[in-house]
Design an enzyme around this catalytic site. Sequence first.
Site, PDB file in Angstrom:
ATOM      1  N   HIS A   1      32.893  70.742  80.602  1.00 49.62           N
ATOM      2  CA  HIS A   1      31.926  71.732  81.090  1.00 49.62           C
ATOM      3  C   HIS A   1      31.897  71.790  82.608  1.00 49.62           C
ATOM      4  CE1 HIS A   1      28.890  68.311  81.088  1.00 49.62           C
ATOM      5  NE2 HIS A   1      28.484  68.953  82.164  1.00 49.62           N
TER       6      HIS A   1
ATOM      7  N   ASP B   1      34.178  66.125  75.577  1.00 45.78           N
ATOM      8  CA  ASP B   1      33.817  66.842  76.804  1.00 45.78           C
ATOM      9  C   ASP B   1      34.577  66.277  78.007  1.00 45.78           C
ATOM     10  OD1 ASP B   1      32.635  68.387  78.738  1.00 45.78           O
ATOM     11  OD2 ASP B   1      30.574  67.934  78.139  1.00 45.78           O
TER      12      ASP B   1
ATOM     13  N   SER C   1      27.233  64.497  85.318  1.00 46.93           N
ATOM     14  CA  SER C   1      28.265  65.011  84.413  1.00 46.93           C
ATOM     15  C   SER C   1      29.639  64.691  84.991  1.00 46.93           C
ATOM     16  CB  SER C   1      28.112  66.521  84.243  1.00 46.93           C
ATOM     17  OG  SER C   1      26.956  66.828  83.512  1.00 46.93           O
TER      18      SER C   1
END
Length: 711
Positions: free
Chosen positions: A84, A220, A646
Amino acid sequence: MKNFVLLVALLFTFQSNLFAVEGMWIPSLIDMFHSDMKTYGLKLSPEEIYSTNKSSLKDAIVQFNGGCTAEIVSEEGLLFTNHHCGFSAIQRHSSLENDYLKNGFWAKSKAEELACPWLRVTFVKEIRDVTKEVLEGLTDEIVGAERGKIIMQNIAKLEAAEASDASISAKIKAFNLGNQFYMLITQDYNDIRLVGAPPSAIGKYGGDTDNWVWPRHTGDFAVFRIYADNNNNSAKHDKANVPYKPAHFLPISLKPKKEGDFTMVYGFPGSTDQHFPSEKLSFYMDVERPARIAMRQASLDLIKPAMNSSDEIRIKYASKQARIANAWKKWIGQIGGLKELNALDKKIAWEKTYREKASEKSAWTRYKNVLAELNRIQEENSNYEFARSMFIEYFYVGPEMLRFAHDFNALANNYKELEEKGKVEDEIKRLQGKAKSFFKDYDKNLDEQIFNKLTPMYIDFLNSSEFLPKGFKENWKKNGEKIYAKSMLMNLDQIESMLSKFSEKSCKKLQKDPALMMANELYNHFVSNTNPSYVGFAREEQALMKIYVEGILTMFPEKKTWADANSTMRIAYGKVEGSAPVDGMKYLHYSTMKGIMQKYDPNNPDFQLTDRFLKLYKEGDWGAYEQDGELWVCFTASNHTTGGNSGSPVIDADGNLMGINFDRSWESTMSDFMFDESRCRNIVVDARYVLWVIDKYGEAGHLIKEMKLVK
């Protein structure tokens, strides 16, 4: 022997019962918390974690394009980050012919790696405490604007003194609400290339349904590479550039994991607000967040069906939808978690303790009423803060037409100023590039639907003529129809024709374009009527918050007070750990391939899988990446994280990569405001699953050979 066994058992029990650790700690202060990290199992020395004199873990961690984190995993500058985080780059390289979002991408050689010249990574060279220098020349009598002026002058002087070359930057940031200041000396590298990305059926598996939820089965991750010139220096993208040679890279652990193993998250957390007073927290929980959730829900209700109906719209809106949905679901979880935790009652109780403490000494008198003042000004100014939040949500997140049209304002209304500076041609070229980029990922019909849905909501939420331009409430529908039907700013061919022969005479026509007129009307009204009141409130609040936090640091020296996240490099530590956030339910600390298949639903876009994945699952060859006959996909740990973490590496006790941080459980999202050690868990994609996807699914074994695998 029995005594020895008993001692080992007691030590294990002690370590396994350690609580999750609140805090995002400044790496340069490693000596302050290193002993506690050792209690959790760390085996590294402080110098191996952060050093300015030799290579350390710090040198393998980079900020990815200003918003995420990434880590170097080979001596040839190979980077891991989240899917992402790299999603917009994957999307920009995707087309109907090369649908990398759907099919994935794997460069089979360095020559096939895809250039992303708009990306950058940032290394931290040094973090230095400059509080004394920043506050030089100040006295207790110097307050307000004069105080701020002196601080800014000192900061500018200190930053200028550190300037060495164009790639090196020295930025000073406030910590602990202006009670401390640190200089971050950083270096940007700007030649970043996409090396590999799994299909969305792996990288986004679970979609919005599973976002912020455990158990999770999302692969991810994405793979990039840093390039440099022949001297390993930062350079703009050039085919002649070579892979960057890092001072340090992270070996990757293939070792079995167990609950209680030490974990460290090293990255760039974005923002937290642990010191919000009770009135502010109540405003966010009851007013601001619910309104923003409703606005985003309305957009998503239109975007998702449109994406499902058309591959073209899916590619165009994939990145936008992900950004809107991510915050939308996070905020829902935040409100639920704060209520479940009785956060407001806890804030009020803490404020009582703070006031009582301030009454103990005359030297602490200045702290006694600061919370009452903060709560008072919040109550008096909430309408301005709410109007600002709604403007941001409508103008910058809602219909794209508004912010795109507003981008033409300088050319239309400041032409002479641009001409005097010799900047007209530069501005025209910028807008030409902006227009091409905008229309590549834009659907006018969908945007008009969003405009028609969000505009009446915006008007109803503000519920006051003070915050809306005159006539906007009555005329928005009629003017909107005119914009989407007739505005030349809604047509790429007309924009290109206008810009190709633009002159001062063209300004009047552009000024009268209905899209620009509406955008300017909304923007100018906000700037003139709403923002001044909000800025005045924010300044007063900031000054009081500084005093409030100063009181915490002064009156509660035994309290482990950490500085709120501010997109600077931080360390969080904890352990591999499951959770039991709901009565009668306990979550394991890991998920496996079996869970992917249990969720598989070919009729649900969030849980679809490729034929190749199904084939590999049936074969069951997990290679060197299995543990006890299973392939772990994700695991949870008790590290304090937030947005910006992230892509952060999750590092074991020996400094090896265990996995890539990508999320928190829904019950944990309130940790931006209040941390609860019993429920706050970060979610990590296991490094072994990452390697399996690269190796077995992507058939990119040449990348595995670059890495150092620790068994």
